[in-house]
Design an enzyme around this catalytic site. Structure first.
Site, short mmCIF file in Angstrom:
data_model
loop_
_atom_site.label_atom_id
_atom_site.label_comp_id
_atom_site.label_asym_id
_atom_site.label_seq_id
_atom_site.Cartn_x
_atom_site.Cartn_y
_atom_site.Cartn_z
N TYR A 29 71.39 71.45 -54.05
CA TYR A 29 70.55 70.30 -54.36
C TYR A 29 70.51 70.08 -55.87
CZ TYR A 29 66.58 67.15 -54.55
OH TYR A 29 65.78 66.07 -54.79
N HIS A 69 68.29 63.28 -54.81
CA HIS A 69 67.48 62.08 -54.56
C HIS A 69 67.49 61.21 -55.80
CE1 HIS A 69 65.73 64.74 -51.43
NE2 HIS A 69 65.72 63.60 -50.76
N ILE A 77 72.45 55.15 -58.50
CA ILE A 77 73.07 55.09 -57.17
C ILE A 77 74.57 54.84 -57.32
CG2 ILE A 77 73.21 53.76 -55.02
CD1 ILE A 77 70.11 53.38 -55.31
N MET A 88 68.66 68.87 -58.69
CA MET A 88 67.26 68.53 -58.95
C MET A 88 67.13 67.50 -60.05
SD MET A 88 65.43 72.28 -58.75
CE MET A 88 66.41 73.03 -60.06
#
Length: 148
Positions: free
Chosen positions: A79, A123, A132, A81
């Protein structure tokens, strides 16, 4: 088009973690708690958590962690972060080099260190179109469902 900066990477340690605090406070609208910084230092893996230096100064950082997959706790995901680059150094491939170095580390050590890793995830705020595009177009990440 600004030129690509030739950066150097360095580890995040107890001695320099305050630079990470400064990068994060300059780059993100939220404050990270002390546990976040202690956990990053405790990982002691400069392949996955590192600073970007330009001219001897910290200009960015990436921090990751291993966590269980929500769908299968026996499997993991890497992940991402945080990825932060100081404003004056954005658009010069610093973030790209940081993420690419993490991806390269993962690929190089996939068999021995990451055999239980099924995905690399992160995220991004839904309104952050640039981020994105950075991940989907630059690294082939797929946009998943929105988390609220």
């Amino acid at each position: 088009m600004p030129k690509t900066l030739q950066i150097e990477f360095g580890p995040i340690t107890e001695q320099n973690v305050n630079f990470l605090r400064k990068v994060n406070s300059a780059c993100f609208p939220i404050s990270y708690n002390d546990k976040f910084y202690k956990d990053v230092v405790a990982l002691k893996d400069d392949g996955l958590n590192k600073f970007a230096y330009y001219g001897g100064f910290v200009v960015g950082a990436v921090c990751t962690r291993m966590e269980p997959l929500p769908s299968d706790a026996s499997r993991n995901r890497l992940y991402i972060m945080t990825l932060g680059v100081l404003a004056a150094y954005r658009g010069r491939e610093v973030g790209t080099q940081l993420i690419q170095s993490v991806m390269d580390h993962y690929e190089k050590h996939k068999v021995e260190d990451f055999e239980a890793v099924d995905e690399i995830a992160l995220h991004v705020q839904i309104s952050n179109d640039d981020a994105i595009r950075f991940y989907t177009e630059g690294f082939g990440f797929a946009q998943g469902e929105m988390v609220e």
